[in-house]
Motif scaffolding. Sequence first.
Motif, PDB file in Angstrom:
ATOM      1  N   UNK A 313      -5.736   5.358   1.945  1.00 14.66           N
ATOM      2  CA  UNK A 313      -6.933   6.011   1.407  1.00 14.66           C
ATOM      3  C   UNK A 313      -6.685   7.503   1.231  1.00 14.66           C
ATOM      4  N   UNK A 314      -5.985   8.089   2.212  1.00 18.45           N
ATOM      5  CA  UNK A 314      -5.642   9.509   2.114  1.00 18.45           C
ATOM      6  C   UNK A 314      -4.658   9.739   0.967  1.00 18.45           C
ATOM      7  N   UNK A 315      -3.667   8.854   0.859  1.00 16.63           N
ATOM      8  CA  UNK A 315      -2.690   8.966  -0.237  1.00 16.63           C
ATOM      9  C   UNK A 315      -3.375   8.830  -1.594  1.00 16.63           C
ATOM     10  N   UNK A 316      -4.328   7.906  -1.711  1.00 16.83           N
ATOM     11  CA  UNK A 316      -5.049   7.720  -2.978  1.00 16.83           C
ATOM     12  C   UNK A 316      -5.850   8.972  -3.323  1.00 16.83           C
ATOM     13  N   UNK A 317      -6.481   9.570  -2.320  1.00 13.53           N
ATOM     14  CA  UNK A 317      -7.249  10.801  -2.544  1.00 13.53           C
ATOM     15  C   UNK A 317      -6.341  11.936  -2.987  1.00 13.53           C
ATOM     16  N   UNK A 318      -5.161  12.029  -2.375  1.00 13.57           N
ATOM     17  CA  UNK A 318      -4.204  13.074  -2.771  1.00 13.57           C
ATOM     18  C   UNK A 318      -3.738  12.846  -4.207  1.00 13.57           C
ATOM     19  N   UNK A 391     -10.912  -0.962  17.773  1.00 13.02           N
ATOM     20  CA  UNK A 391     -12.275  -0.581  17.381  1.00 13.02           C
ATOM     21  C   UNK A 391     -12.322   0.851  16.861  1.00 13.02           C
ATOM     22  N   UNK A 392     -11.648   1.769  17.556  1.00  8.60           N
ATOM     23  CA  UNK A 392     -11.598   3.165  17.100  1.00  8.60           C
ATOM     24  C   UNK A 392     -10.897   3.275  15.751  1.00  8.60           C
ATOM     25  N   UNK A 393      -9.857   2.464  15.560  1.00  8.01           N
ATOM     26  CA  UNK A 393      -9.131   2.479  14.290  1.00  8.01           C
ATOM     27  C   UNK A 393     -10.020   1.993  13.150  1.00  8.01           C
ATOM     28  N   UNK A 394     -10.804   0.956  13.388  1.00  5.31           N
ATOM     29  CA  UNK A 394     -11.700   0.419  12.360  1.00  5.31           C
ATOM     30  C   UNK A 394     -12.788   1.424  12.004  1.00  5.31           C
ATOM     31  N   UNK A 395     -13.397   2.034  13.021  1.00  8.48           N
ATOM     32  CA  UNK A 395     -14.454   3.039  12.783  1.00  8.48           C
ATOM     33  C   UNK A 395     -13.905   4.211  11.987  1.00  8.48           C
ATOM     34  N   UNK A 396     -12.727   4.693  12.382  1.00 15.51           N
ATOM     35  CA  UNK A 396     -12.104   5.814  11.676  1.00 15.51           C
ATOM     36  C   UNK A 396     -11.771   5.438  10.240  1.00 15.51           C
ATOM     37  N   UNK A 397     -11.381   4.174  10.023  1.00 16.82           N
ATOM     38  CA  UNK A 397     -11.096   3.707   8.669  1.00 16.82           C
ATOM     39  C   UNK A 397     -12.306   3.862   7.762  1.00 16.82           C
ATOM     40  N   UNK A 398     -13.462   3.452   8.240  1.00 16.00           N
ATOM     41  CA  UNK A 398     -14.681   3.572   7.436  1.00 16.00           C
ATOM     42  C   UNK A 398     -14.978   5.035   7.100  1.00 16.00           C
ATOM     43  N   UNK A 401     -12.176   6.328   4.616  1.00 18.28           N
ATOM     44  CA  UNK A 401     -12.346   5.713   3.291  1.00 18.28           C
ATOM     45  C   UNK A 401     -13.534   6.333   2.562  1.00 18.28           C
ATOM     46  N   UNK A 402     -14.614   6.608   3.295  1.00 16.35           N
ATOM     47  CA  UNK A 402     -15.795   7.250   2.677  1.00 16.35           C
ATOM     48  C   UNK A 402     -15.449   8.642   2.172  1.00 16.35           C
ATOM     49  N   UNK A 403     -14.709   9.414   2.987  1.00 17.08           N
ATOM     50  CA  UNK A 403     -14.307  10.766   2.575  1.00 17.08           C
ATOM     51  C   UNK A 403     -13.339  10.696   1.392  1.00 17.08           C
ATOM     52  N   UNK A 404     -12.349   9.791   1.490  1.00 16.62           N
ATOM     53  CA  UNK A 404     -11.350   9.659   0.421  1.00 16.62           C
ATOM     54  C   UNK A 404     -11.999   9.219  -0.886  1.00 16.62           C
ATOM     55  N   UNK A 405     -13.006   8.347  -0.816  1.00 18.15           N
ATOM     56  CA  UNK A 405     -13.680   7.864  -2.020  1.00 18.15           C
ATOM     57  C   UNK A 405     -14.405   8.990  -2.741  1.00 18.15           C
ATOM     58  N   UNK A 406     -15.008   9.915  -1.983  1.00 17.47           N
ATOM     59  CA  UNK A 406     -15.717  11.036  -2.609  1.00 17.47           C
ATOM     60  C   UNK A 406     -14.732  11.969  -3.310  1.00 17.47           C
ATOM     61  N   UNK A 407     -13.581  12.201  -2.663  1.00 11.42           N
ATOM     62  CA  UNK A 407     -12.549  13.038  -3.297  1.00 11.42           C
ATOM     63  C   UNK A 407     -11.972  12.322  -4.512  1.00 11.42           C
ATOM     64  N   UNK A 408     -11.728  11.029  -4.372  1.00  7.52           N
ATOM     65  CA  UNK A 408     -11.150  10.228  -5.454  1.00  7.52           C
ATOM     66  C   UNK A 408     -12.075  10.204  -6.665  1.00  7.52           C
ATOM     67  N   UNK A 409     -13.382  10.079  -6.421  1.00  9.05           N
ATOM     68  CA  UNK A 409     -14.370   9.973  -7.503  1.00  9.05           C
ATOM     69  C   UNK A 409     -14.365  11.214  -8.387  1.00  9.05           C
ATOM     70  N   UNK A 410     -14.182  12.385  -7.769  1.00  2.37           N
ATOM     71  CA  UNK A 410     -14.168  13.636  -8.535  1.00  2.37           C
ATOM     72  C   UNK A 410     -12.772  13.928  -9.084  1.00  2.37           C
ATOM     73  N   UNK A 411     -11.756  13.689  -8.239  1.00  4.51           N
ATOM     74  CA  UNK A 411     -10.398  14.096  -8.585  1.00  4.51           C
ATOM     75  C   UNK A 411      -9.786  13.360  -9.751  1.00  4.51           C
ATOM     76  N   UNK A 412     -10.099  12.091  -9.938  1.00 11.32           N
ATOM     77  CA  UNK A 412      -9.451  11.319 -11.000  1.00 11.32           C
ATOM     78  C   UNK A 412      -9.784  11.825 -12.399  1.00 11.32           C
ATOM     79  N   UNK A 413     -10.878  12.552 -12.530  1.00  6.62           N
ATOM     80  CA  UNK A 413     -11.265  13.085 -13.842  1.00  6.62           C
ATOM     81  C   UNK A 413     -11.088  14.596 -13.919  1.00  6.62           C
ATOM     82  N   UNK A 414     -10.380  15.169 -12.923  1.00  4.23           N
ATOM     83  CA  UNK A 414     -10.160  16.612 -12.885  1.00  4.23           C
ATOM     84  C   UNK A 414      -8.745  16.913 -13.365  1.00  4.23           C
TER      85      UNK A 414
END
Length: 430
Positions: A313-318, A391-398, A401-414
């Motif tokens: 998710x981080x790689x996709x955002x980058x 459990x901590x890994x799953x929570x952190x994933x959510x 992924x939420x943070x990466x999705x917001x960056x991805x949503x803007x970045x792909x058209x920038x």
Amino acid sequence: MRNLKLIIQREYLARVRNKTFIIMTFLSPLILVGMFALIAYLSMLNSSEQRIIGLFDETEMFASEFKDQEQVQYLDLSGKTFEEAKQMVNEQDYYGLIYIPENINNDLEGVQFFGKESPGLGTIQAIEKTIADRLTREELIERGIDVNQLNEAKTEVRIEIQNFSGERTSKMSNYIKMFFGGAAGYLLMMFIIIYGNMVMRSVIEEKTNRIIEIIVSSVKPIQLMMGKVLGTSLAGITQFTIWVVLAGVLAMTSFYVLGIDIFTVQKSQLETVEQIAQPEIAQLVMDVLNLPILKLIIFFLIYFIGGYFLYSSIYAAIGAAVDSETDTQQFMFPVILPLMLGIYVGFFSVIENPHGTVSTIFSMVPLTSPIVMLMRIPFGVPWWELAISVALLIITNFIVIWIAAKIYRVGILMYGKKASYKELFKWLKY
């Protein structure tokens, strides 16, 4: 959901149908085995090299102490002058020359080793031990102590290691656990980096070719990102499954040759192995069989999926935030740093004290837990610690992924603007 399924299918088939993927899936294990075989061969070749070491002993006490060994031959040059001995060693290209002065004391002061190159640590330690042992005997004789009686009084103790259920292990058990745990952790790190980079390159390629503009007109950015992550992760799981099957077939063949039933390992089977191998090798086989292999494979898949989702998710955002692969360098180090930290903690902390505070904490931290916890599992980890870590890994994933999705949503058209950390923070508010 239909669009997400199509994206996953496209990404998965694009990976597994790739000729490089197919070749490396079957070739990588052979390359790995070949690499270890080459290292072992080179080590044997290095250890079999014959070395001649000259000895110039002014005390005339140590010539009989230096015994020729399989790889080392000692040549007494005390009959020559010191300069002649040095010249001979240099001209004959001997490994080195040991110089022992006449006024040597118990601190070994004055002893020198001359050579064209720095000698190995093992060679120096062997020389020091030989001289120190002789000086120790001389000191004991001077104090009126019978050295023979002292040697006869020495006793060797071999400790047999068992757990409270009566299960026997060997001294090599920890090294075996270290090898399997370290291999699993390192393999997971390589999987995350390799497949994470695949996701990032895919995003950059589609963004550079402007294909992304057409895709997002019919697919939500979050679906596109998750489709890439899921499709690539399934390709990774497919590759790992093939490796497990190949390793399983090889292991079953080896156990069949040794006459071992891995499902009902009994003492009689250990005796069968001992008939065709040394007891130490037989115990080594038992130590491998006693490892929680199934547990290690299951949690490898769990932590691979969790760790891969986290970092991909981080790689996709980058990938969405930059215009070319060269622009990713400023973001890569903070991503790889936790993985490197996990490896270092694993090899320098987990192996020494797998249940210590440092090992336990880093096996709970989501950014390092996929690697550190895998290294701890062969040493035995309580189920409640595994549950908390996952459990901590799953929570952190959510969250990630939420943070990466917001960056991805803007970045792909920038386009045409280099993203900075400050810019990425602004995109989170959109």
